[in-house]
Design a protein around this motif. Structure first.
Motif, PDB file in Angstrom:
ATOM      1  N   SER A 150       0.955  -1.278  -0.036  1.00  0.00           N
ATOM      2  CA  SER A 150      -0.127  -0.075   0.010  1.00  0.00           C
ATOM      3  C   SER A 150       0.888   1.307   0.039  1.00  0.00           C
ATOM      4  N   GLY A 151       2.223   1.088  -0.263  1.00  0.00           N
ATOM      5  CA  GLY A 151       3.040   2.358  -0.135  1.00  0.00           C
ATOM      6  C   GLY A 151       4.093   2.083   0.550  1.00  0.00           C
ATOM      7  N   PRO A 152       5.301   2.546  -0.027  1.00  0.00           N
ATOM      8  CA  PRO A 152       6.487   2.211   0.925  1.00  0.00           C
ATOM      9  C   PRO A 152       6.720   2.835   2.194  1.00  0.00           C
ATOM     10  N   LEU A 153       6.930   1.726   3.147  1.00  0.00           N
ATOM     11  CA  LEU A 153       7.475   1.793   4.568  1.00  0.00           C
ATOM     12  C   LEU A 153       8.620   1.462   5.067  1.00  0.00           C
ATOM     13  N   PRO A 154       9.497   2.018   5.697  1.00  0.00           N
ATOM     14  CA  PRO A 154      10.710   1.519   6.139  1.00  0.00           C
ATOM     15  C   PRO A 154      10.448   0.033   6.597  1.00  0.00           C
ATOM     16  N   VAL A 155      11.649  -0.751   6.458  1.00  0.00           N
ATOM     17  CA  VAL A 155      11.536  -2.212   6.997  1.00  0.00           C
ATOM     18  C   VAL A 155      12.163  -2.005   8.334  1.00  0.00           C
ATOM     19  N   ILE A 156      11.310  -1.997   9.370  1.00  0.00           N
ATOM     20  CA  ILE A 156      11.681  -1.957  10.779  1.00  0.00           C
ATOM     21  C   ILE A 156      12.072  -3.396  11.595  1.00  0.00           C
ATOM     22  N   LEU A 157      13.336  -3.254  11.959  1.00  0.00           N
ATOM     23  CA  LEU A 157      13.843  -4.595  12.450  1.00  0.00           C
ATOM     24  C   LEU A 157      13.463  -4.749  13.899  1.00  0.00           C
ATOM     25  N   ARG A 158      13.288  -5.867  14.416  1.00  0.00           N
ATOM     26  CA  ARG A 158      13.310  -6.258  15.839  1.00  0.00           C
ATOM     27  C   ARG A 158      14.677  -6.428  16.442  1.00  0.00           C
ATOM     28  N   PRO A 159      14.960  -6.252  17.781  1.00  0.00           N
ATOM     29  CA  PRO A 159      16.420  -6.457  18.144  1.00  0.00           C
ATOM     30  C   PRO A 159      16.730  -7.923  17.861  1.00  0.00           C
ATOM     31  N   GLU A 160      16.002  -8.992  17.735  1.00  0.00           N
ATOM     32  CA  GLU A 160      16.641 -10.100  17.649  1.00  0.00           C
ATOM     33  C   GLU A 160      16.822 -10.245  16.153  1.00  0.00           C
ATOM     34  N   THR A 161      16.689  -9.644  15.187  1.00  0.00           N
ATOM     35  CA  THR A 161      16.752  -9.545  13.911  1.00  0.00           C
ATOM     36  C   THR A 161      18.158  -8.728  13.465  1.00  0.00           C
ATOM     37  N   TYR A 162      18.627  -7.922  14.349  1.00  0.00           N
ATOM     38  CA  TYR A 162      19.759  -6.967  13.748  1.00  0.00           C
ATOM     39  C   TYR A 162      20.896  -7.605  13.483  1.00  0.00           C
ATOM     40  N   ASP A 163      21.285  -8.580  14.085  1.00  0.00           N
ATOM     41  CA  ASP A 163      22.437  -9.481  13.422  1.00  0.00           C
ATOM     42  C   ASP A 163      22.194 -10.172  12.261  1.00  0.00           C
ATOM     43  N   VAL A 164      20.891 -10.659  11.910  1.00  0.00           N
ATOM     44  CA  VAL A 164      20.586 -11.231  10.927  1.00  0.00           C
ATOM     45  C   VAL A 164      20.734 -10.202   9.726  1.00  0.00           C
ATOM     46  N   TRP A 165      20.238  -9.223   9.901  1.00  0.00           N
ATOM     47  CA  TRP A 165      20.431  -7.922   8.832  1.00  0.00           C
ATOM     48  C   TRP A 165      22.083  -7.711   8.553  1.00  0.00           C
ATOM     49  N   LEU A 166      22.591  -7.388   9.885  1.00  0.00           N
ATOM     50  CA  LEU A 166      23.884  -6.960   9.487  1.00  0.00           C
ATOM     51  C   LEU A 166      25.082  -8.101   9.151  1.00  0.00           C
ATOM     52  N   ARG A 167      24.848  -9.362   9.417  1.00  0.00           N
ATOM     53  CA  ARG A 167      25.739 -10.361   9.165  1.00  0.00           C
ATOM     54  C   ARG A 167      25.458 -11.424   8.235  1.00  0.00           C
ATOM     55  N   ALA A 168      24.025 -11.978   8.017  1.00  0.00           N
ATOM     56  CA  ALA A 168      23.645 -13.016   7.469  1.00  0.00           C
ATOM     57  C   ALA A 168      23.860 -12.925   5.753  1.00  0.00           C
ATOM     58  N   ASP A 169      23.805 -14.005   5.361  1.00  0.00           N
ATOM     59  CA  ASP A 169      23.797 -14.207   3.844  1.00  0.00           C
ATOM     60  C   ASP A 169      22.837 -13.567   3.187  1.00  0.00           C
ATOM     61  N   ILE A 170      22.848 -12.718   2.045  1.00  0.00           N
ATOM     62  CA  ILE A 170      21.489 -12.210   1.642  1.00  0.00           C
ATOM     63  C   ILE A 170      20.081 -13.049   1.480  1.00  0.00           C
ATOM     64  N   LYS A 171      20.490 -14.455   1.344  1.00  0.00           N
ATOM     65  CA  LYS A 171      19.321 -15.307   1.004  1.00  0.00           C
ATOM     66  C   LYS A 171      18.413 -15.298   2.299  1.00  0.00           C
ATOM     67  N   ILE A 172      19.378 -15.158   3.491  1.00  0.00           N
ATOM     68  CA  ILE A 172      18.536 -15.280   4.733  1.00  0.00           C
ATOM     69  C   ILE A 172      17.903 -13.862   4.970  1.00  0.00           C
ATOM     70  N   ALA A 173      18.920 -12.827   5.041  1.00  0.00           N
ATOM     71  CA  ALA A 173      18.434 -11.596   5.345  1.00  0.00           C
ATOM     72  C   ALA A 173      17.419 -10.870   4.358  1.00  0.00           C
ATOM     73  N   ARG A 174      17.397 -11.254   3.364  1.00  0.00           N
ATOM     74  CA  ARG A 174      16.085 -11.035   2.493  1.00  0.00           C
ATOM     75  C   ARG A 174      14.717 -11.011   3.068  1.00  0.00           C
ATOM     76  N   HIS A 175      14.713 -12.258   3.625  1.00  0.00           N
ATOM     77  CA  HIS A 175      13.271 -12.602   4.239  1.00  0.00           C
ATOM     78  C   HIS A 175      12.889 -11.392   5.301  1.00  0.00           C
ATOM     79  N   LEU A 176      13.746 -10.687   5.780  1.00  0.00           N
ATOM     80  CA  LEU A 176      13.221  -9.523   6.626  1.00  0.00           C
ATOM     81  C   LEU A 176      12.746  -8.289   5.889  1.00  0.00           C
ATOM     82  N   ILE A 177      13.142  -8.408   4.721  1.00  0.00           N
ATOM     83  CA  ILE A 177      12.698  -7.383   3.811  1.00  0.00           C
ATOM     84  C   ILE A 177      11.108  -7.709   3.168  1.00  0.00           C
TER      85      ILE A 177
END
Length: 166
Positions: free
Chosen positions: A134-161
């Motif tokens: 319905s329109g672009p919103l920032p992808v807000i991360l939960r604390p337990e997903t910070y390291d996934v976003w910052l360190r994981a392979d893109i195939k895994i991190a992409r699921h957060l987006i």
């Protein structure tokens, strides 16, 4: 209305809340607009998470005229190389974001961390990842997903987006 977000927290408060080293950042809070500078959290193997100042908006592709503040198409050749390398992902702290004429925040999590990417091309800069049918919103991360976003392979991190946790 121009895109904007706010960080109503100092660099020290951001660092404490998001598990980072303020690294001498002098941010005192305020509104951020494209072209303006704000702190983002990057990570290194040696030093962990730390704040660095960057300009919001990546310089445009060769035929572009304007800074690019958002990543909307994950498969764009403009972004794909950066997204594949975890060292170029960052957390963008914010307390409020604007959509249209309205400001939004999460009373349960007054300091949010949003998925971002950074570049050190002509200007040290960053862009915010967005999603939403319905329109672009920032992808807000939960604390337990910070390291996934910052360190994981893109195939895994992409699921957060694609399926944002918030």
């Amino acid at each position: 209305m121009a895109p904007a977000y706010r960080i109503d927290a100092s660099a020290r408060q951001i660092a404490e809340n998001l598990g980072a080293d303020a690294a001498g950042d002098v941010w005192q809070g305020g509104t951020v607009v494209p072209g303006g500078y704000a702190p983002v959290i990057v990570t290194t193997r040696e030093n962990g998470r730390h704040l660095v100042p960057r300009q919001w908006g990546v310089p445009p592709p060769p035929r572009g005229e304007y800074l690019v503040p958002f990543v909307r198409n994950l498969d764009s050749p403009f972004w794909i190389g950066t997204l594949r390398h975890a060292q170029f992902r960052c957390l963008v702290p914010m307390t409020h974001y604007r959509r249209g004429d309205s400001w939004f925040t999460d009373p349960a999590a007054p300091l949010l961390a949003v998925a971002g990417i950074w570049r050190d091309s002509e200007i040290p800069s960053f862009a915010i990842l967005t999603s939403g049918a319905s329109g672009p919103l920032p992808v807000i991360l939960r604390p337990e997903t910070y390291d996934v976003w910052l360190r994981a392979d893109i195939k895994i991190a992409r699921h957060l987006i694609e399926e944002p946790p918030c």
